[in-house]
Write a protein that holds these residues in place. Structure first.
Motif, short mmCIF file in Angstrom:
data_model
loop_
_atom_site.label_atom_id
_atom_site.label_comp_id
_atom_site.label_asym_id
_atom_site.label_seq_id
_atom_site.Cartn_x
_atom_site.Cartn_y
_atom_site.Cartn_z
N THR A 135 0.84 -1.20 0.00
CA THR A 135 0.00 0.00 0.00
C THR A 135 0.88 1.25 0.00
O THR A 135 2.11 1.17 0.12
CB THR A 135 -0.90 0.05 1.25
OG1 THR A 135 -0.06 0.28 2.40
CG2 THR A 135 -1.66 -1.25 1.43
N HIS A 136 0.26 2.39 -0.09
CA HIS A 136 0.97 3.68 -0.05
C HIS A 136 1.80 3.81 1.23
O HIS A 136 2.88 4.40 1.22
CB HIS A 136 -0.05 4.82 -0.13
CG HIS A 136 0.55 6.18 -0.06
ND1 HIS A 136 1.23 6.76 -1.11
CD2 HIS A 136 0.58 7.10 0.95
CE1 HIS A 136 1.65 7.96 -0.76
NE2 HIS A 136 1.27 8.19 0.48
N GLU B 202 -1.91 -5.41 2.56
CA GLU B 202 -3.29 -5.57 3.00
C GLU B 202 -3.98 -6.49 2.00
O GLU B 202 -4.13 -6.14 0.83
CB GLU B 202 -4.00 -4.22 3.10
CG GLU B 202 -3.39 -3.33 4.18
CD GLU B 202 -4.06 -1.97 4.28
OE1 GLU B 202 -4.94 -1.68 3.42
OE2 GLU B 202 -3.71 -1.21 5.18
N LYS C 72 -2.02 1.63 -3.12
CA LYS C 72 -3.42 1.94 -2.79
C LYS C 72 -3.48 2.73 -1.48
O LYS C 72 -2.66 2.55 -0.58
CB LYS C 72 -4.26 0.67 -2.71
CG LYS C 72 -3.86 -0.31 -1.62
CD LYS C 72 -4.70 -1.59 -1.70
CE LYS C 72 -4.27 -2.59 -0.63
NZ LYS C 72 -5.04 -3.85 -0.71
N LYS C 73 -4.49 3.58 -1.36
CA LYS C 73 -4.62 4.49 -0.22
C LYS C 73 -6.00 4.40 0.42
O LYS C 73 -6.94 3.86 -0.15
CB LYS C 73 -4.37 5.93 -0.71
CG LYS C 73 -3.04 6.11 -1.43
CD LYS C 73 -2.92 7.48 -2.08
CE LYS C 73 -1.63 7.59 -2.88
NZ LYS C 73 -1.52 8.89 -3.58
#
Length: 358
Positions: free
Chosen positions: A99-100, A105, A249-250
């Motif tokens: 992720t960012h 996750e 992804k955020k």
């Protein structure tokens, strides 16, 4: 002379038919995918191709063995996806993207076509095999979807294998994140009008997409989500999907994979489906259920319904693919990208593996 002509005509016909089309219909028991996207033979080394082929082969053999031993389609789906989750070549389990914030996750879902029972987890960080957590939710909880720390805790209490988050680290995925963060930084500098050289990982400024929205647009050259659809000896269908989501992804973004009806669906009356691609579009099109509904209400074949739903995704601007296996053993693997890692096995154990769009 006429016989020679007929033989030549037949040879030319079959030479121009893909291997998937040559196989007798209604003869499949297990279908898998390992992601769709920019998968080009020109960019594939022999070593890399061999590694992907070996992984898909192992997964198909594992699922087929489960079915042949009399295990359920749900058992076969779980066992098959375990193999892919444990292989770092795919964006699931061990090979999950970051992720960012530099975390892994993971999301997964499974559905039993016999009972329409389903289970899913999203945003989990410590479960070695998220597909098993999804099954535990289906069989050991009153719910369908659990997320985040609560899902991790549930999996621990359910007796699943729990690992330190560092287990999911792979250098390739980490490097992919660093490149994405660098691109974020460049965009931030451009947005601010600064002429300074961008600091590679300076992402303190909010980045808006080209549509002036928060989040990220899909920049992955391929989607490594894995999935499986199976038909057991008792005529029961099941489907499962597992993914690490999108690089960089955020905001706790969740895609289609753990959403029943979007990325995963199974119904004994119709079909078992697992999707891979740009999740936002698969969610909006409720692709997996839409395919089933087309078969149930419009009496479409699995092949025609599969093409129709992927065409819907493309029309909105999304890309990706899916695998689908119907109650009669007919399967389809449509996609609108350059390629999709995919494979199938027939009732008599014949294994088929494909990568490219040909």
């Amino acid at each position: 002379m006429r016989n020679i002509f007929l033989l030549l005509t037949a040879f030319l016909f079959y030479s121009n038919v893909s291997p998937a089309q040559k196989t007798t219909k209604g003869n499949y028991v297990l279908v898998i995918h390992g992601g769709a996207g920019t998968i080009l033979k020109s960019k594939m080394t022999p070593e890399k191709e061999a590694a992907y082929r070996a992984a898909l082969q192992k997964a198909l053999e594992t699922g087929y063995a489960a079915l042949q031993s009399g295990k359920s389609s749900v058992d076969a789906v779980e066992a098959t996806i375990h193999v892919l989750e444990d292989d770092p070549h795919f964006n699931a389990g061990k090979g999950a993207v970051f992720t960012h914030d530099g975390r892994n996750e993971l999301d997964a879902a499974i559905m039993d076509g016999k009972t329409l029972s389903a289970g899913a987890v999203a945003g989990v960080r410590t479960i070695r095999n998220p597909i098993s957590a999804a099954r535990a939710v289906m069989e050991k909880s009153e719910h369908v979807l659990l997320t985040g720390a609560g899902a991790d805790q549930f999996a621990k209490e359910a007796g699943l294998e729990i690992v330190d988050p560092s287990y999911f680290f792979t250098q390739d995925r980490w490097d992919n994140l660093q490149q994405a963060l660098k691109e974020d930084s460049i965009k931030a500098k451009k947005n601010s009008g600064s002429n300074e050289d961008p600091t590679p990982y300076d992402t303190s400024e909010t980045i808006l997409t080209q549509n002036n929205k928060y989040g990220i647009t899909n920049v992955d050259n391929k989607f490594g989500t894995v999935g499986c659809a199976a038909l057991d000896l008792y005529g029961n269908l099941a489907a499962g999907t597992s993914t690490g989501g999108m690089t960089n992804k955020k905001y706790g973004r969740v895609g289609d994979s753990p959403l029943i009806g979007a990325g995963t669906y199974a119904n004994n009356n119709t079909v078992a489906v697992s999707c891979t691609g740009w999740g936002e579009y698969f969610i909006r099109c409720t692709v997996a259920y839409d395919l089933s509904a087309m078969m149930e209400y419009k009496k479409m074949s699995v092949k025609d319904a599969g093409k129709a739903v992927i065409d819907k995704v493309a029309k909105l601007g999304g890309n990706g693919g899916l695998i689908a296996l119907d109650k009669n053993g007919n399967m389809t693997m449509p996609f609108n990208t350059e390629g999709m890692y995919r494979g199938a096995v027939t009732r008599d154990g014949k294994i088929e593996i494909y990568f490219y769009n040909n």
